[in-house]
Scaffold this motif. Structure first.
Motif, mmCIF file in Angstrom:
data_model
loop_
_atom_site.group_PDB
_atom_site.id
_atom_site.type_symbol
_atom_site.label_atom_id
_atom_site.label_comp_id
_atom_site.label_asym_id
_atom_site.label_seq_id
_atom_site.Cartn_x
_atom_site.Cartn_y
_atom_site.Cartn_z
ATOM 1 N N PHE A 113 82.311 -22.540 2.120
ATOM 2 C CA PHE A 113 83.171 -22.028 3.178
ATOM 3 C C PHE A 113 83.981 -20.838 2.678
ATOM 4 C CE2 PHE A 113 87.566 -21.947 4.783
ATOM 5 C CZ PHE A 113 87.329 -21.619 6.116
ATOM 6 N N THR A 114 84.582 -20.979 1.511
ATOM 7 C CA THR A 114 85.436 -19.920 0.974
ATOM 8 C C THR A 114 84.652 -18.630 0.764
ATOM 9 O OG1 THR A 114 86.745 -21.606 -0.161
ATOM 10 C CG2 THR A 114 87.044 -19.330 -0.869
ATOM 11 N N LEU A 115 83.439 -18.745 0.217
ATOM 12 C CA LEU A 115 82.622 -17.556 -0.027
ATOM 13 C C LEU A 115 82.088 -16.973 1.280
ATOM 14 C CD1 LEU A 115 80.674 -18.666 -3.240
ATOM 15 C CD2 LEU A 115 82.701 -17.189 -3.069
ATOM 16 N N THR A 116 81.756 -17.839 2.237
ATOM 17 C CA THR A 116 81.290 -17.344 3.538
ATOM 18 C C THR A 116 82.400 -16.597 4.257
ATOM 19 O OG1 THR A 116 79.699 -19.167 3.750
ATOM 20 C CG2 THR A 116 80.316 -18.011 5.767
ATOM 21 N N LYS A 117 83.608 -17.146 4.220
ATOM 22 C CA LYS A 117 84.732 -16.455 4.844
ATOM 23 C C LYS A 117 84.981 -15.115 4.163
ATOM 24 C CE LYS A 117 89.589 -16.885 6.151
ATOM 25 N NZ LYS A 117 90.768 -17.782 6.311
ATOM 26 N N SER A 118 84.866 -15.091 2.850
ATOM 27 C CA SER A 118 85.056 -13.840 2.112
ATOM 28 C C SER A 118 84.025 -12.807 2.535
ATOM 29 C CB SER A 118 84.943 -14.109 0.612
ATOM 30 O OG SER A 118 85.946 -14.991 0.178
ATOM 31 N N ARG A 119 82.797 -13.238 2.708
ATOM 32 C CA ARG A 119 81.727 -12.319 3.104
ATOM 33 C C ARG A 119 81.980 -11.767 4.510
ATOM 34 N NH1 ARG A 119 76.714 -11.624 0.873
ATOM 35 N NH2 ARG A 119 75.036 -10.840 2.201
ATOM 36 N N ILE A 120 82.448 -12.635 5.407
ATOM 37 C CA ILE A 120 82.731 -12.185 6.770
ATOM 38 C C ILE A 120 83.900 -11.203 6.783
ATOM 39 C CG2 ILE A 120 83.743 -12.978 8.951
ATOM 40 C CD1 ILE A 120 81.842 -15.330 8.860
ATOM 41 N N THR B 149 82.064 -14.170 14.537
ATOM 42 C CA THR B 149 82.523 -14.087 13.152
ATOM 43 C C THR B 149 84.046 -14.199 13.086
ATOM 44 O OG1 THR B 149 82.468 -11.668 13.342
ATOM 45 C CG2 THR B 149 80.554 -12.738 12.315
ATOM 46 N N GLY B 150 84.733 -13.737 14.122
ATOM 47 C CA GLY B 150 86.188 -13.786 14.138
ATOM 48 C C GLY B 150 86.740 -15.199 14.128
ATOM 49 N N THR B 151 85.946 -16.156 14.601
ATOM 50 C CA THR B 151 86.422 -17.547 14.623
ATOM 51 C C THR B 151 86.598 -18.071 13.209
ATOM 52 O OG1 THR B 151 85.229 -17.869 16.702
ATOM 53 C CG2 THR B 151 85.982 -19.848 15.540
ATOM 54 N N LEU B 152 85.622 -17.793 12.355
ATOM 55 C CA LEU B 152 85.759 -18.241 10.966
ATOM 56 C C LEU B 152 86.797 -17.404 10.226
ATOM 57 C CD1 LEU B 152 83.104 -19.541 8.574
ATOM 58 C CD2 LEU B 152 84.655 -17.785 7.754
ATOM 59 N N ALA B 153 86.875 -16.117 10.556
ATOM 60 C CA ALA B 153 87.814 -15.233 9.856
ATOM 61 C C ALA B 153 89.251 -15.698 10.006
ATOM 62 C CB ALA B 153 87.660 -13.792 10.358
ATOM 63 N N VAL B 154 89.608 -16.277 11.157
ATOM 64 C CA VAL B 154 90.991 -16.703 11.372
ATOM 65 C C VAL B 154 91.202 -18.185 11.055
ATOM 66 C CG1 VAL B 154 91.289 -14.958 13.169
ATOM 67 C CG2 VAL B 154 90.679 -17.298 13.811
ATOM 68 N N SER B 155 90.134 -18.903 10.765
ATOM 69 C CA SER B 155 90.271 -20.323 10.427
ATOM 70 C C SER B 155 90.908 -20.455 9.052
ATOM 71 C CB SER B 155 88.902 -21.010 10.438
ATOM 72 O OG SER B 155 88.336 -20.994 11.729
ATOM 73 N N GLU B 156 91.986 -21.208 8.964
ATOM 74 C CA GLU B 156 92.705 -21.349 7.700
ATOM 75 C C GLU B 156 92.180 -22.487 6.845
ATOM 76 O OE1 GLU B 156 96.873 -21.477 8.500
ATOM 77 O OE2 GLU B 156 96.930 -19.425 9.303
ATOM 78 N N SER B 157 91.213 -23.233 7.391
ATOM 79 C CA SER B 157 90.569 -24.289 6.611
ATOM 80 C C SER B 157 89.167 -24.500 7.155
ATOM 81 C CB SER B 157 91.353 -25.597 6.680
ATOM 82 O OG SER B 157 91.246 -26.157 7.982
ATOM 83 N N GLU B 158 88.323 -25.126 6.335
ATOM 84 C CA GLU B 158 86.971 -25.420 6.801
ATOM 85 C C GLU B 158 86.994 -26.428 7.936
ATOM 86 O OE1 GLU B 158 82.591 -25.982 4.822
ATOM 87 O OE2 GLU B 158 84.291 -26.909 3.781
ATOM 88 N N SER B 159 87.956 -27.352 7.902
ATOM 89 C CA SER B 159 88.060 -28.336 8.980
ATOM 90 C C SER B 159 88.381 -27.665 10.317
ATOM 91 C CB SER B 159 89.126 -29.378 8.647
ATOM 92 O OG SER B 159 88.707 -30.230 7.598
ATOM 93 N N GLU B 160 89.190 -26.611 10.290
ATOM 94 C CA GLU B 160 89.487 -25.900 11.524
ATOM 95 C C GLU B 160 88.228 -25.284 12.115
ATOM 96 O OE1 GLU B 160 94.113 -24.499 10.650
ATOM 97 O OE2 GLU B 160 92.649 -23.058 11.407
ATOM 98 N N PHE B 161 87.464 -24.594 11.282
ATOM 99 C CA PHE B 161 86.237 -23.981 11.794
ATOM 100 C C PHE B 161 85.252 -25.052 12.249
ATOM 101 C CE2 PHE B 161 81.949 -22.132 11.043
ATOM 102 C CZ PHE B 161 81.990 -21.186 12.059
#
Length: 290
Positions: free
Chosen positions: A247-254, A91-103
């Protein structure tokens, strides 16, 4: 890691380790992974990760079996591929990704490891060794992706020369996974420049921590590798790829459920609501998700 339940893979590795048997072994290994790690069983997160992952798989070549994507509840930045199309992301990988392309770049990299059958290719290179040694090496490699220190210890506990070649082999595959993963990323409609951006940030971050990041232990990162991905990304047309709402909502949930404590999350997200431009659906969702 107990490997006595693995299917018999015989003596000649590549000819015997068919995609069907690779899938069988992968299913056993992912069950063991799920028993050892704090997996996340969240339908919304699973839906997003598998939709993203299969979007990338659809743009990949040499896909020999269905892919399945999993979350581990861990704030460290890491992701790993197992045999048979099983890919796991912290989960930490998406949490620190600053864009969906990064993740997506991280997931595309792992997809490339699977489609290129890097572990199977290692088994082929070891086809003069006994099936027991091969099974031990498979377990050590998979364990190394999950827990680098434990994996390297497992390798050291077995026959030294074979284990060192396993470490070298897995590292040598990183450049190939970078190249193919970036092509997959671009074909799927994401920004290839996300790869060097993400790598550069991890490289900078690793300079200011006492222990090496988990991702860098399983994906050795040199300045030359960062430069290589930057040059490779320049070969693709420049594009602006906005983040999807999913992506934005998934990151928010994480962030709300798996990254911050309840107390800290409430303070952070409520402060975001009061900042200029912060009264957004996403920030309301973050506060609600907590």
């Amino acid at each position: 890691m107990a490997l006595n339940t693995l299917p018999d893979i015989g003596g000649n590795a590549f000819s015997t380790l068919t995609p069907e048997k690779e899938k069988q072994i992968g299913d056993v290994l992912i069950r063991q992974t799920r028993a050892r790690l704090p997996m996340v069983y969240d339908p919304l997160l699973d839906e997003y990760l598998n939709a993203l992952g299969n979007r990338l798989v659809a743009r990949s070549n040499d896909v020999k079996f269905p892919f399945k994507f999993y979350w581990v509840n861990n704030q460290e930045i890491n992701a790993f591929a197992s045999l048979g199309g099983n890919i796991v992301s912290h989960t930490g990988t998406l949490a620190v990704s600053e864009s969906e392309s990064e993740f997506a770049s991280v997931i595309a990299h792992e997809v490339a490891h699977v489609t290129q059958r890097h572990i199977a290719r290692f088994v082929e290179a070891q086809n003069q060794r006994s099936p027991l040694t091969i099974a031990s090496l498979l377990g050590s490699i998979i364990l190394a992706t999950i827990n680098p220190e434990a994996g390297m210890a497992a390798m050291a506990a077995s026959q030294g020369a074979a284990q060192q070649s396993a470490i070298n082999f897995t590292r040598s595959n990183e450049q190939e996974a970078d190249r193919i993963g970036m092509t997959i990323l671009a074909e799927a409609g994401f920004d290839p420049n996300a790869v060097p951006i993400f790598f550069s940030r991890l490289s900078q971050q690793s300079r200011f921590v006492n222990q090496q990041l988990a991702f860098l232990q399983t994906h050795p990162l040199s300045q030359a590798r960062v430069s290589d991905t930057r040059l490779r990304a320049q070969q693709f047309p420049q594009r602006f790829v906005p983040d999807s709402q999913d992506f934005t909502l998934t990151k928010s949930r994480i962030l709300a459920r798996y990254h911050y404590s309840t107390k800290d999350a409430l303070i952070i997200f409520e402060r975001m609501l009061t900042e200029p431009g912060g009264n957004t659906r996403v920030n309301h969702f973050r506060t609600y998700a907590n």
